[in-house]
Design a protein around this motif. Structure first.
Motif, PDB file in Angstrom:
ATOM      1  N   GLY A 231      42.377 -12.855 -59.265  1.00  0.00           N
ATOM      2  CA  GLY A 231      42.379 -13.272 -57.867  1.00  0.00           C
ATOM      3  C   GLY A 231      42.602 -14.758 -57.701  1.00  0.00           C
ATOM      4  N   SER A 232      41.740 -15.393 -56.930  1.00  0.00           N
ATOM      5  CA  SER A 232      41.888 -16.819 -56.630  1.00  0.00           C
ATOM      6  C   SER A 232      41.604 -17.713 -57.828  1.00  0.00           C
ATOM      7  N   ASP A 233      41.056 -17.140 -58.927  1.00  0.00           N
ATOM      8  CA  ASP A 233      40.801 -17.947 -60.128  1.00  0.00           C
ATOM      9  C   ASP A 233      42.076 -18.174 -60.941  1.00  0.00           C
ATOM     10  N   LEU A 234      43.129 -17.460 -60.609  1.00  0.00           N
ATOM     11  CA  LEU A 234      44.380 -17.587 -61.363  1.00  0.00           C
ATOM     12  C   LEU A 234      45.131 -18.836 -60.905  1.00  0.00           C
ATOM     13  N   ASP A 235      45.522 -19.680 -61.856  1.00  0.00           N
ATOM     14  CA  ASP A 235      46.176 -20.944 -61.528  1.00  0.00           C
ATOM     15  C   ASP A 235      47.680 -20.954 -61.828  1.00  0.00           C
ATOM     16  N   LEU A 236      48.112 -20.156 -62.790  1.00  0.00           N
ATOM     17  CA  LEU A 236      49.520 -20.204 -63.184  1.00  0.00           C
ATOM     18  C   LEU A 236      49.886 -18.906 -63.902  1.00  0.00           C
ATOM     19  N   VAL A 237      51.133 -18.452 -63.665  1.00  0.00           N
ATOM     20  CA  VAL A 237      51.658 -17.277 -64.367  1.00  0.00           C
ATOM     21  C   VAL A 237      52.885 -17.702 -65.171  1.00  0.00           C
ATOM     22  N   LEU A 238      52.861 -17.419 -66.479  1.00  0.00           N
ATOM     23  CA  LEU A 238      54.033 -17.581 -67.340  1.00  0.00           C
ATOM     24  C   LEU A 238      54.637 -16.189 -67.509  1.00  0.00           C
ATOM     25  N   LEU A 239      55.913 -16.019 -67.153  1.00  0.00           N
ATOM     26  CA  LEU A 239      56.469 -14.665 -67.033  1.00  0.00           C
ATOM     27  C   LEU A 239      57.792 -14.512 -67.768  1.00  0.00           C
ATOM     28  N   ASP A 240      57.821 -13.515 -68.657  1.00  0.00           N
ATOM     29  CA  ASP A 240      59.084 -13.101 -69.267  1.00  0.00           C
ATOM     30  C   ASP A 240      59.756 -12.111 -68.307  1.00  0.00           C
ATOM     31  N   LEU A 241      61.084 -12.041 -68.314  1.00  0.00           N
ATOM     32  CA  LEU A 241      61.802 -11.182 -67.362  1.00  0.00           C
ATOM     33  C   LEU A 241      62.080  -9.791 -67.902  1.00  0.00           C
ATOM     34  N   ASN A 242      62.407  -9.692 -69.186  1.00  0.00           N
ATOM     35  CA  ASN A 242      62.749  -8.395 -69.767  1.00  0.00           C
ATOM     36  C   ASN A 242      61.509  -7.755 -70.368  1.00  0.00           C
ATOM     37  N   LEU A 243      60.792  -7.017 -69.524  1.00  0.00           N
ATOM     38  CA  LEU A 243      59.570  -6.358 -69.954  1.00  0.00           C
ATOM     39  C   LEU A 243      59.852  -4.884 -70.218  1.00  0.00           C
ATOM     40  N   SER A 244      58.938  -4.242 -70.938  1.00  0.00           N
ATOM     41  CA  SER A 244      59.174  -2.865 -71.354  1.00  0.00           C
ATOM     42  C   SER A 244      59.088  -1.871 -70.203  1.00  0.00           C
ATOM     43  N   ASP A 245      58.310  -2.173 -69.168  1.00  0.00           N
ATOM     44  CA  ASP A 245      58.086  -1.188 -68.106  1.00  0.00           C
ATOM     45  C   ASP A 245      58.692  -1.572 -66.758  1.00  0.00           C
ATOM     46  N   MET A 246      59.004  -2.823 -66.539  1.00  0.00           N
ATOM     47  CA  MET A 246      59.551  -3.262 -65.260  1.00  0.00           C
ATOM     48  C   MET A 246      60.192  -4.633 -65.437  1.00  0.00           C
ATOM     49  N   THR A 247      60.930  -5.063 -64.448  1.00  0.00           N
ATOM     50  CA  THR A 247      61.578  -6.373 -64.546  1.00  0.00           C
ATOM     51  C   THR A 247      60.639  -7.472 -64.082  1.00  0.00           C
ATOM     52  N   GLY A 248      60.927  -8.672 -64.543  1.00  0.00           N
ATOM     53  CA  GLY A 248      60.136  -9.817 -64.092  1.00  0.00           C
ATOM     54  C   GLY A 248      60.275 -10.034 -62.601  1.00  0.00           C
ATOM     55  N   ALA A 249      61.459  -9.724 -62.034  1.00  0.00           N
ATOM     56  CA  ALA A 249      61.650  -9.869 -60.587  1.00  0.00           C
ATOM     57  C   ALA A 249      60.702  -8.959 -59.818  1.00  0.00           C
ATOM     58  N   ASP A 250      60.454  -7.751 -60.353  1.00  0.00           N
ATOM     59  CA  ASP A 250      59.502  -6.841 -59.699  1.00  0.00           C
ATOM     60  C   ASP A 250      58.086  -7.401 -59.746  1.00  0.00           C
ATOM     61  N   VAL A 251      57.744  -8.042 -60.838  1.00  0.00           N
ATOM     62  CA  VAL A 251      56.414  -8.656 -60.949  1.00  0.00           C
ATOM     63  C   VAL A 251      56.274  -9.770 -59.912  1.00  0.00           C
ATOM     64  N   ILE A 252      57.294 -10.602 -59.786  1.00  0.00           N
ATOM     65  CA  ILE A 252      57.247 -11.698 -58.808  1.00  0.00           C
ATOM     66  C   ILE A 252      57.093 -11.140 -57.399  1.00  0.00           C
TER      67      ILE A 252
ATOM     68  N   GLY B 232      41.030 -32.910 -70.088  1.00  0.00           N
ATOM     69  CA  GLY B 232      40.254 -32.527 -68.920  1.00  0.00           C
ATOM     70  C   GLY B 232      40.963 -31.513 -68.048  1.00  0.00           C
ATOM     71  N   LEU B 233      42.205 -31.065 -68.443  1.00  0.00           N
ATOM     72  CA  LEU B 233      42.975 -30.137 -67.630  1.00  0.00           C
ATOM     73  C   LEU B 233      42.436 -28.726 -67.835  1.00  0.00           C
ATOM     74  N   ALA B 234      41.639 -28.246 -66.888  1.00  0.00           N
ATOM     75  CA  ALA B 234      41.041 -26.911 -66.981  1.00  0.00           C
ATOM     76  C   ALA B 234      41.786 -25.978 -66.037  1.00  0.00           C
ATOM     77  N   ALA B 235      42.212 -24.809 -66.533  1.00  0.00           N
ATOM     78  CA  ALA B 235      42.946 -23.856 -65.699  1.00  0.00           C
ATOM     79  C   ALA B 235      42.964 -22.491 -66.357  1.00  0.00           C
ATOM     80  N   THR B 236      43.269 -21.485 -65.553  1.00  0.00           N
ATOM     81  CA  THR B 236      43.439 -20.120 -66.054  1.00  0.00           C
ATOM     82  C   THR B 236      44.907 -19.756 -65.932  1.00  0.00           C
ATOM     83  N   VAL B 237      45.508 -19.445 -67.077  1.00  0.00           N
ATOM     84  CA  VAL B 237      46.948 -19.147 -67.136  1.00  0.00           C
ATOM     85  C   VAL B 237      47.150 -17.727 -67.647  1.00  0.00           C
ATOM     86  N   LEU B 238      47.950 -16.954 -66.916  1.00  0.00           N
ATOM     87  CA  LEU B 238      48.278 -15.591 -67.324  1.00  0.00           C
ATOM     88  C   LEU B 238      49.683 -15.591 -67.926  1.00  0.00           C
ATOM     89  N   HIS B 239      49.792 -15.108 -69.172  1.00  0.00           N
ATOM     90  CA  HIS B 239      51.092 -15.060 -69.845  1.00  0.00           C
ATOM     91  C   HIS B 239      51.514 -13.590 -69.988  1.00  0.00           C
TER      92      HIS B 239
END
Length: 637
Positions: A557-578, A510-517
């Motif tokens: 927007g407000s529909d986003l419930d969780l972000v799973l984030l890698d730090l070493n990305l090709s275009d920017m750092t994970g810290a910049d995303v945060i 029953g756990l419904a959510a939108t997760v961005l990876h």
């Protein structure tokens, strides 16, 4: 008294002259008294000097010393009216015959040297010695008037600049040195005179008549002080300047070496961070998919294969972790948290984790932790558990079949000692130091899995906590007892005996959510997709770059419930995303779980300070990852 001798006594004024003296020198009565001639006259006949006599120089002196008398033994011989030496203790002088009036025929006058002649000779000798000391000193010594003109310079000053003292005296710094240096000297002089106190300052080196030396390390250390008159006002300035160029160059060399070491350390940290990422990224896929196979519906053969994959992957992961930990300690163990912790909790947790492994090898584990109950020690709980796990793992690996492990504690007045004893083959005395050397392995350990880093790392971890790790006893055929000793804290706590970790809750359909990876490695995207597939109502949205992830997050927007984030990305750092997410008023409170192959403690501490929900290192532990996701989504509700 009619005989007399004339003595030159500069400290004394004549208060009375004898009548014979007045007649001899044609003084009128009273003329000599108090005149400041500073001599006393007494007459003596030639016959007096033909034998050894005591000549008493009797006179009155000024009121500061009314009792002064001068006694001397005169030893002399008068020969043809020529000068002869006479000897008086504390005096010297000459004896001569004089042409005297008939009434004083045959008399002589003895002229004595000044009363303090010997004292002056000694003083002059001391002055000469001081002058030699000043002139031959390897420091500049000089005196300036209040207008900044040199009054006195020592010979070293002149030699140092290759000029004669006469070329310096009477001139100012602005006459001699480049203006930039002269301005510094003059400013310091004014401070000394205006404040009326001595100062110690560093001043630039500059040659007379030349340009200021471009070498910033060529410096004088100058001690400047005011010379005060009787009223306490400065009338001149004195100074001693020492060449400290060698010291400054040594300091510069040390600074350069330190900066080079810092750059090297930074490069090493960046290299290790990169290596950690490069090694952990494929290990994440290897161990992750092996865990999925192991937990899925597979044949016994496939289960055995997945177990081999897991074992090999975890061995590689252990090696990577140990190397990173050694480097972390070399950097000063940033992030190590020393606090008062339960003395029993870390060892109890380690025992709970190790008992199943020991049972599989038919090794008995017994423990008596009574001395640790209700006590606290100073340490880092997580790292201390790591130390105990290492000691217990070694006790299993190097034990005999059907052996035993015993864990006990001994409390002293200020320290608590943990003891881990095994029934293995024991360690020879000449092998003990090798145990604590990184990558050092005993000859007898051939065929036993290990990197040679565990004990070296554990020892340094305990030392960072202010404790000690070593071997209490070992003998061939009897086994080995290792000890860990930590400082007891003053504040006691209740005994903490944690229960076995609860299993991860089963998937919540029953756990419904939108997760961005947000992840730029395809294998890692697929792994997370497989892991989260058990949540049927969970919508997983992938993004393969930082910019694409920020765009997707803003679109959700407000529909986003969780972000799973890698730090070493090709275009920017994970810290910049945060930072971008936290700056967005709609997304600023969306929980972020970092999934990173960078396991360096300093980096983890930095990211945790950015208000993230969790930092999980790759390779992912499947059950811990699921628990972190579930906890973040439940909290979001």
């Amino acid at each position: 008294m009619t005989d007399g001798t004339r003595a030159s006594v500069p400290d004394l004024a004549v208060f009375e002259a004898l009548p014979a003296a007045c007649a001899l020198f044609a003084w009128r009565s009273g003329e000599a008294s108090g005149t400041g001639r500073r001599e006393v006259v007494l007459l003596a006949t030639n016959a007096a000097f033909e034998r050894h006599v005591d000549v008493d120089l009797a006179f009155l002196v000024d009121e500061e010393d009314l009792s002064a008398r001068l006694s001397a033994v005169v030893e002399a011989a008068l020969v043809d009216g020529q000068w002869r030496n006479i000897t008086l203790p504390g005096y010297s002088g000459r004896l001569r015959a004089n042409t005297l009036p008939a009434s004083a025929a045959g008399a002589v006058v003895v002229e004595f040297a000044e009363r303090h002649q010997f004292d002056e000779v000694a003083l002059r000798s001391r002055v000469d010695q001081l002058q030699d000391l000043v002139d031959n000193s390897t420091a500049l010594m000089y005196v300036k008037d209040l207008d900044g003109r040199y009054l006195i310079v020592n010979d070293y000053f002149a030699r140092r600049f290759g000029v004669q003292p006469s070329e310096i005296v009477g001139k100012s710094d602005h006459d001699l040195f480049p203006q930039s240096s002269a301005a510094v000297y003059s400013d310091h002089d004014r401070d000394v005179v205006s404040l009326g106190v001595s100062v110690e300052v560093e001043e630039p080196f500059a040659p007379i008549g030349g340009e200021t030396d471009v070498d910033d390390d060529r410096r004088w250390l100058s001690i400047k002080f005011p010379l005060l008159d009787a009223a306490g006002k400065p009338y001149a300035l004195g100074a001693i300047s020492t060449d400290i160029t060698d010291r400054k160059r040594a300091e510069s060399a040390a600074r350069i070496a330190m900066h080079e070491a810092e750059r090297a350390n930074q490069s090493k940290s960046e290299f290790l961070s990169r290596i950690s990422h490069e090694l952990r990224t494929p290990l994440n896929a290897i161990i992750g998919f092996a865990q999925l196979m192991h937990d899925g519906s597979v044949t016994p053969s496939q289960l055995e294969g997945s177990q081999h994959i897991l074992d090999a992957g975890r061995h590689l992961l252990s090696l990577v972790n140990d190397v990173l930990d050694i480097t972390w300690i070399d950097a000063g163990a940033p992030g190590l948290v020393l606090q008062n912790i339960s003395a029993v909790e870390p060892i109890h947790e380690a025992l709970q984790l190790i008992r199943p492994i020991a049972r599989a090898d038919d090794i008995e584990v017994a423990s008596d932790l009574h001395d640790a109950l209700f006590r606290t020690v100073v340490g880092d709980g997580q790292r201390l558990r790591q130390v105990f796990l290492n000691l217990l793992s070694n006790a299993i690996k190097f034990n005999s079949r059907n052996g035993a492990i015993r864990v006990t504690c001994k409390a002293g007045d200020e320290r608590l000692r943990y003891l881990v004893t095994d029934t293995g083959r024991g360690i020879r005395d000449d092998e003990r130091e090798l145990l604590f050397t990184p990558f050092g392995r005993l000859p007898s350990s051939a065929g036993i899995e290990g990197t040679g880093l565990g004990l070296a790392l554990s020892k340094r971890l305990v030392e960072e906590m202010g404790g000690e790790l070593g071997i209490e006893h070992s003998a061939l055929g009897e086994g080995t007892t290792f000890y860990v000793e930590l400082t007891l804290a003053e504040e006691p706590v209740a005994a903490i005996v944690p229960e076995s970790p609860a299993p991860v809750d089963p998937p919540d359909d029953g756990l419904a959510a939108t997760v961005l990876h947000i992840e730029d490695t395809h294998a890692n995207l697929r792994l997370v997709e497989h892991i989260l597939s058990r949540y049927e109502k969970l919508d997983l949205i992938p993004a393969t770059s930082g910019s694409a992830g920020i765009t997707a997050a803003r679109a959700l927007g407000s529909d986003l419930d969780l972000v799973l984030l890698d730090l070493n990305l090709s275009d920017m750092t994970g810290a910049d995303v945060i930072s971008a997410l936290r700056a967005d008023p709609v997304l600023h409170d969306v929980p972020v779980i970092v999934l990173s192959a960078d396991a360096t403690p300093a980096h983890i501490a930095h990211l945790l300070s950015m208000d993230i929900a969790e930092y999980l290192t790759k390779p992912l532990d499947l059950h811990r990852f699921l628990e972190a996701v579930r906890s973040a989504l439940v909290a979001r509700r």
